[in-house]
Write an enzyme that holds these catalytic residues in place. Structure first.
Site, PDB file in Angstrom:
ATOM      1  N   HIS A  81      -7.528   2.584  -1.973  1.00  0.00           N
ATOM      2  CA  HIS A  81      -6.943   1.903  -0.801  1.00  0.00           C
ATOM      3  C   HIS A  81      -6.212   2.308   0.146  1.00  0.00           C
ATOM      4  O   HIS A  81      -5.706   2.104   1.214  1.00  0.00           O
ATOM      5  CB  HIS A  81      -6.991   0.309  -1.001  1.00  0.00           C
ATOM      6  CG  HIS A  81      -8.303  -0.222  -1.554  1.00  0.00           C
ATOM      7  ND1 HIS A  81      -9.193  -0.945  -0.720  1.00  0.00           N
ATOM      8  CD2 HIS A  81      -8.956  -0.179  -2.585  1.00  0.00           C
ATOM      9  CE1 HIS A  81     -10.186  -1.377  -1.288  1.00  0.00           C
ATOM     10  NE2 HIS A  81     -10.029  -0.871  -2.634  1.00  0.00           N
ATOM     11  N   ASP A  88      -0.426   4.373   6.538  1.00  0.00           N
ATOM     12  CA  ASP A  88      -1.493   3.202   6.233  1.00  0.00           C
ATOM     13  C   ASP A  88      -3.005   3.892   6.031  1.00  0.00           C
ATOM     14  O   ASP A  88      -3.552   4.686   6.741  1.00  0.00           O
ATOM     15  CB  ASP A  88      -1.728   2.295   7.421  1.00  0.00           C
ATOM     16  CG  ASP A  88      -1.713   0.754   6.750  1.00  0.00           C
ATOM     17  OD1 ASP A  88      -2.430   0.621   5.730  1.00  0.00           O
ATOM     18  OD2 ASP A  88      -1.375  -0.163   7.564  1.00  0.00           O
TER      19      ASP A  88
HETATM   20  C1  GDG Z   1      -4.362  -2.149   1.763  1.00  0.00           C
HETATM   21  C2  GDG Z   1      -4.047  -0.841   2.379  1.00  0.00           C
HETATM   22  C3  GDG Z   1      -6.321  -0.849   3.733  1.00  0.00           C
HETATM   23  C4  GDG Z   1      -2.124 -10.350   6.841  1.00  0.00           C
HETATM   24  N1  GDG Z   1      -1.276 -11.349   7.083  1.00  0.00           N
HETATM   25  C5  GDG Z   1      -2.207 -12.637   6.950  1.00  0.00           C
HETATM   26  C6  GDG Z   1      -3.491 -12.206   6.607  1.00  0.00           C
HETATM   27  N2  GDG Z   1      -3.647 -10.804   6.317  1.00  0.00           N
HETATM   28  C7  GDG Z   1      -4.404 -10.284   6.017  1.00  0.00           C
HETATM   29  C8  GDG Z   1      -4.947  -9.299   7.340  1.00  0.00           C
HETATM   30  C9  GDG Z   1      -5.657  -8.201   6.847  1.00  0.00           C
HETATM   31  C10 GDG Z   1      -5.110  -8.072   5.455  1.00  0.00           C
HETATM   32  O1  GDG Z   1      -4.065  -9.171   5.313  1.00  0.00           O
HETATM   33  C11 GDG Z   1      -4.108  -6.862   5.348  1.00  0.00           C
HETATM   34  O2  GDG Z   1      -4.965  -5.787   5.582  1.00  0.00           O
HETATM   35  P1  GDG Z   1      -4.354  -4.178   5.761  1.00  0.00           P
HETATM   36  O3  GDG Z   1      -5.556  -3.351   5.761  1.00  0.00           O
HETATM   37  O4  GDG Z   1      -3.753  -4.275   7.033  1.00  0.00           O
HETATM   38  O5  GDG Z   1      -3.000  -3.886   4.819  1.00  0.00           O
HETATM   39  P2  GDG Z   1      -2.893  -3.835   3.220  1.00  0.00           P
HETATM   40  O6  GDG Z   1      -2.668  -5.069   2.747  1.00  0.00           O
HETATM   41  O7  GDG Z   1      -1.767  -3.117   2.989  1.00  0.00           O
HETATM   42  O8  GDG Z   1      -4.393  -3.282   2.457  1.00  0.00           O
HETATM   43  C12 GDG Z   1      -4.779  -0.677   3.689  1.00  0.00           C
HETATM   44  C13 GDG Z   1      -6.557  -2.235   2.880  1.00  0.00           C
HETATM   45  O9  GDG Z   1      -5.820  -2.231   1.432  1.00  0.00           O
HETATM   46  C14 GDG Z   1      -8.065  -2.250   2.533  1.00  0.00           C
HETATM   47  O10 GDG Z   1      -8.569  -1.061   1.855  1.00  0.00           O
HETATM   48  O11 GDG Z   1      -6.714  -1.079   4.950  1.00  0.00           O
HETATM   49  O12 GDG Z   1      -4.477   0.584   4.409  1.00  0.00           O
HETATM   50  O13 GDG Z   1      -2.791  -0.437   2.539  1.00  0.00           O
HETATM   51  O14 GDG Z   1      -7.029  -8.600   6.271  1.00  0.00           O
HETATM   52  O15 GDG Z   1      -5.974 -10.298   8.088  1.00  0.00           O
HETATM   53  N3  GDG Z   1      -4.398 -12.973   6.511  1.00  0.00           N
HETATM   54  C15 GDG Z   1      -4.279 -14.372   6.957  1.00  0.00           C
HETATM   55  N4  GDG Z   1      -3.018 -14.866   7.139  1.00  0.00           N
HETATM   56  C16 GDG Z   1      -1.871 -13.967   7.466  1.00  0.00           C
HETATM   57  O16 GDG Z   1      -0.843 -14.490   7.627  1.00  0.00           O
HETATM   58  N5  GDG Z   1      -5.150 -15.454   6.904  1.00  0.00           N
END
Ligand code: GDG
Length: 459
Positions: free
Chosen positions: A159, A367
């Site tokens: 990921h 990322d």
């Molecule tokens: C890893 C990889 C890859 C965040 N704050 C709140 C909230 N979130 C949710 C977002 C999003 C998720 O968390 C974060 O996903 P990301 O993809 O941006 O980042 P990572 O957590 O680092 O994820 C990344 C991912 O895995 C999938 O393969 O894309 O590159 O690092 O869904 O919405 N959700 C809520 N409240 C918040 O305050 N409900």
């Protein structure tokens, strides 16, 4: 169809009604597991008291899915999760070699817990089960399962980004990671760049042309490698955002300060996300655009994460101080330039906030994909969409050509991009949004899951 076994560090357990927890990936994996009467194995999230060792497995069933969970001892958790996974692999794979804190104890703890996972899982699997392992915590799992005689098809999805060779080679015993991956049947990455970095690492190990047409030959094994960019549950996000737009509470932020436009940032508090540099850029943007003072706000939603690790605690303090400085210097009685929320908000509220924001600021330094970028696009009003400002170092930049792409290390360029986004005419905003939403609707998280499993089934 063979039974599916998913293994990940944490397991997304259903709530008391049996529904999967929010989050596109948990929903997609749960749907695949339900279809294939599957099993999901991982750490329970609980730590054993005192000197008690990790294990054993405890079982639960919900909605046709079986869950197998293990508690971990404090030492295992410290060495494996807070240690090697999150103080070595996470920083190095995000190009923060300076933050890596390698130790032999952490490395052997990582291997020990992977061995434990293999030992606990092996009695639960049947010969024709298909196993799908997730993420950097569990790279050696296939090797450990093979050592126990497991001949099943095993897939792995990373990921986070796969780094360039010189970056990977800073990890002592990095060769074990490459060998570990060779024990899978299919290894999936988010982008072509990750895959070519992986190929380059193998080449630098002396393997000529290691990957041809997606088939990799290394360390005496033949396995497939591919690119599977993860998506979101686009339809669900569109629905949530549309519903939230009709709710009165969510219209409040834009109404509080009449005419004030919002730029939104949503990130776990993590040094890979570029939050500090984004605040600097927003400060520059305001200082070089007087007419925007009092008329634009950065809404930064940043739930805490990995607070047991000193680098994360230091960053929490740093972000709070930066926000305080900008707000103190530029804020007025009625308006604060940065509205900072250091906790999680609910999914509906989040979808509504994305929709209300005129600019989505997604500027990670590095990322794997970044789902926030995709969620922001999906949440927009088709008649009046906002503009995504996106780091070129997020995997999502490869798919979201309608965004304004920025270098997150260049605060002036980011400040100009914010200005360009705020000034953008409706026609262009709609054109750019349409260029992105089609892709997100087609290649959603269900398609990601199905494509990976199809690749693994065909192996
Ligand atoms: C890893 C990889 C890859 C965040 N704050 C709140 C909230 N979130 C949710 C977002 C999003 C998720 O968390 C974060 O996903 P990301 O993809 O941006 O980042 P990572 O957590 O680092 O994820 C990344 C991912 O895995 C999938 O393969 O894309 O590159 O690092 O869904 O919405 N959700 C809520 N409240 C918040 O305050 N409900």
């Amino acid at each position: 169809m063979s039974r599916l076994v998913v293994v990940s560090n944490r397991v997304s357990l259903p709530d008391e009604h049996g529904s999967p927890p929010p989050g596109g990936m948990a929903i997609a994996l749960s749907a695949a597991l339900q279809r294939r009467h599957g099993l999901w194995m991982g750490w329970s999230g609980k730590v054993k008291a005192g000197e008690d060792p990790s294990g054993p497995i405890s079982r639960r069933e919900a909605r046709g899915i079986s869950y197998a969970l293990t508690d971990l001892s404090q030492t295992d958790l410290d060495d494996y999760y807070y240690g090697f996974a999150n103080r070595v692999l996470w920083p190095v794979f995000h190009c923060r070699v300076d933050l890596a804190e390698y130790s032999e104890a952490r490395m052997s703890g990582y291997q020990r817990v992977n061995r434990l996972f293999a030992k606990l899982l092996q009695p639960l699997i049947s010969d024709d089960d298909v196993i799908w392992v997730h993420d950097y915590h569990l790279i050696p799992l296939a090797k450990e399962l093979r050592n126990l005689g497991c001949g099943n098809k095993i897939g792995f999805f990373l990921h986070i980004p796969w780094p360039a060779a010189d970056i990977l080679f800073t990890v002592p015993h990095y060769d074990d990671l490459l060998r570990g991956l060779s024990c899978y049947d299919l290894v999936g990455f988010h982008t072509d760049d990750d895959l070519s970095n992986f190929a380059e690492c193998l080449r630098r190990q002396g393997l000529p042309d290691p990957i041809t047409n997606g088939v990799c030959q290394a360390y005496g094994r033949v396995f497939r490698c591919g690119v599977f960019p993860i998506g979101i549950d686009t339809a669900e996000f569109e629905r949530l955002a549309e519903q939230a737009a009709r709710s009165e509470t969510l219209q409040e932020p834009s109404q509080r300060i009449p005419g004030c436009k919002v730029a939104i940032g949503v990130d776990r508090l993590d040094y890979s996300k570029g939050i500090e540099k984004r605040i600097v850029a927003f400060d520059r943007f305001l200082r070089s655009n007087d007419h925007r003072i009092g008329k634009t706000q950065l809404l930064q939603i940043t739930p805490k994460s990995r607070t047991e690790i000193p680098a994360y605690l230091a960053m929490q303090k740093d972000v709070a101080e930066r926000v305080g400085r900008v707000d103190g210097e530029l804020g007025t009685i009625d308006w604060m330039p940065v509205h900072y929320i250091n906790r999680s908000v609910g999914p509906s509220e989040l979808a509504g906030l994305y929709r209300m924001a005129r600019v989505g600021l997604v500027t990670p330094l590095r990322d794997g994909m970044n789902l926030v970028a995709k969620e922001y696009v999906a949440a927009q009003d088709p008649q009046n969409p906002g503009v995504l400002v996106l780091s070129r170092f997020a995997g999502a930049a490869r798919e979201l050509g309608g965004a304004i792409l920025v270098n997150p290390y260049d605060p002036e360029a980011m400040a100009r991009a914010i200005e360009e986004a705020l000034d953008m005419q409706l026609d262009e905003r709609i054109d750019r949004w349409r260029a992105m939403i089609g892709r997100l609707r087609e290649y959603n998280v269900y398609r990601w899951c199905d494509d990976f499993l199809l690749g693994l089934d065909q192996r």
